[in-house]
Design a protein around this motif. Structure first.
Motif, PDB file in Angstrom:
ATOM      1  N   SER A   7       0.862  -1.183   0.000  1.00 37.72           N
ATOM      2  CA  SER A   7       0.000   0.000   0.000  1.00 37.72           C
ATOM      3  C   SER A   7       0.898   1.232   0.000  1.00 37.72           C
ATOM      4  O   SER A   7       2.091   1.143   0.255  1.00 37.72           O
ATOM      5  CB  SER A   7      -0.930   0.008   1.213  1.00 37.72           C
ATOM      6  N   ASP A   9       1.479   5.378   1.240  1.00 36.11           N
ATOM      7  CA  ASP A   9       1.145   6.368   2.259  1.00 36.11           C
ATOM      8  C   ASP A   9       0.940   7.708   1.574  1.00 36.11           C
ATOM      9  O   ASP A   9       1.878   8.301   1.055  1.00 36.11           O
ATOM     10  CB  ASP A   9       2.272   6.461   3.273  1.00 36.11           C
ATOM     11  N   HIS A 105      -1.849  -0.344  -6.445  1.00 38.25           N
ATOM     12  CA  HIS A 105      -2.046   0.870  -5.658  1.00 38.25           C
ATOM     13  C   HIS A 105      -3.119   1.782  -6.240  1.00 38.25           C
ATOM     14  O   HIS A 105      -3.418   2.830  -5.682  1.00 38.25           O
ATOM     15  CB  HIS A 105      -0.739   1.659  -5.551  1.00 38.25           C
ATOM     16  N   ASP A 108      -5.775   3.100  -3.907  1.00 42.71           N
ATOM     17  CA  ASP A 108      -5.266   4.064  -2.926  1.00 42.71           C
ATOM     18  C   ASP A 108      -5.248   5.469  -3.526  1.00 42.71           C
ATOM     19  O   ASP A 108      -5.671   6.436  -2.898  1.00 42.71           O
ATOM     20  CB  ASP A 108      -3.857   3.697  -2.466  1.00 42.71           C
ATOM     21  N   ARG A 111      -8.831   6.832  -4.143  1.00 46.45           N
ATOM     22  CA  ARG A 111      -9.429   7.332  -2.899  1.00 46.45           C
ATOM     23  C   ARG A 111      -8.866   8.704  -2.557  1.00 46.45           C
ATOM     24  O   ARG A 111      -9.594   9.607  -2.170  1.00 46.45           O
ATOM     25  CB  ARG A 111      -9.191   6.357  -1.744  1.00 46.45           C
ATOM     26  N   CYS A 122      -7.297   9.190   5.010  1.00 42.79           N
ATOM     27  CA  CYS A 122      -5.927   9.173   5.531  1.00 42.79           C
ATOM     28  C   CYS A 122      -5.904   8.806   6.991  1.00 42.79           C
ATOM     29  O   CYS A 122      -6.749   9.044   7.741  1.00 42.79           O
ATOM     30  CB  CYS A 122      -5.281  10.526   5.325  1.00 42.79           C
TER      31      CYS A 122
END
Length: 122
Positions: A7, A9, A105, A108, A111, A122
């Motif tokens: 994933s 960050d 990813h 991710d 989103r 987050c």
């Protein structure tokens, strides 16, 4: 380059502020570009007011980028609206396995670049 993680960050305040600037009609910033760093971390590779032409200058064939550009849309009634184009660029010199891992990813990034509040993503 290091292997990519499962994933990503995207909680970095710099990313959030750059995305807010793109979304904000009161700023000139109309694009944001994120990319993978040397160790698989996400980095802000650019943002600015120069549109697609400006954004394209930041792209390199050995890298994977994700970004959004704000464009102006006009309908048949003359109504003007901001539209957002999601960009996923995989350079021609990116190894196949790295590109495949980065594709995991996608959700991710989607989103992050959605209209949800940042506290939700987050």
């Amino acid at each position: 380059m290091a292997a990519l993680k499962r994933s990503v960050d995207l909680s970095n305040e710099e990313f959030k502020q750059a995305w807010e600037d793109v979304r904000n009609d009161a700023t000139d910033t109309n694009w944001i570009l994120l990319a993978y760093g040397e160790h698989g971390e996400i980095q802000l590779r650019g943002k600015g007011p120069g549109g697609l032409k400006d954004m394209k200058r930041k792209l390199h064939d050995n890298q994977i980028y994700v970004g959004v550009i704000r464009v102006k849309a006009v309908d048949e009634h003359g109504s003007h609206r901001a539209k957002f184009v999601y960009i996923n660029y995989v350079g021609t010199n990116v190894p196949t396995l790295r590109a495949a891992r980065a594709s995991t990813h996608k959700s991710d990034f989607e989103r992050f670049f959605s209209w949800l509040s940042y506290s939700d993503i987050c």
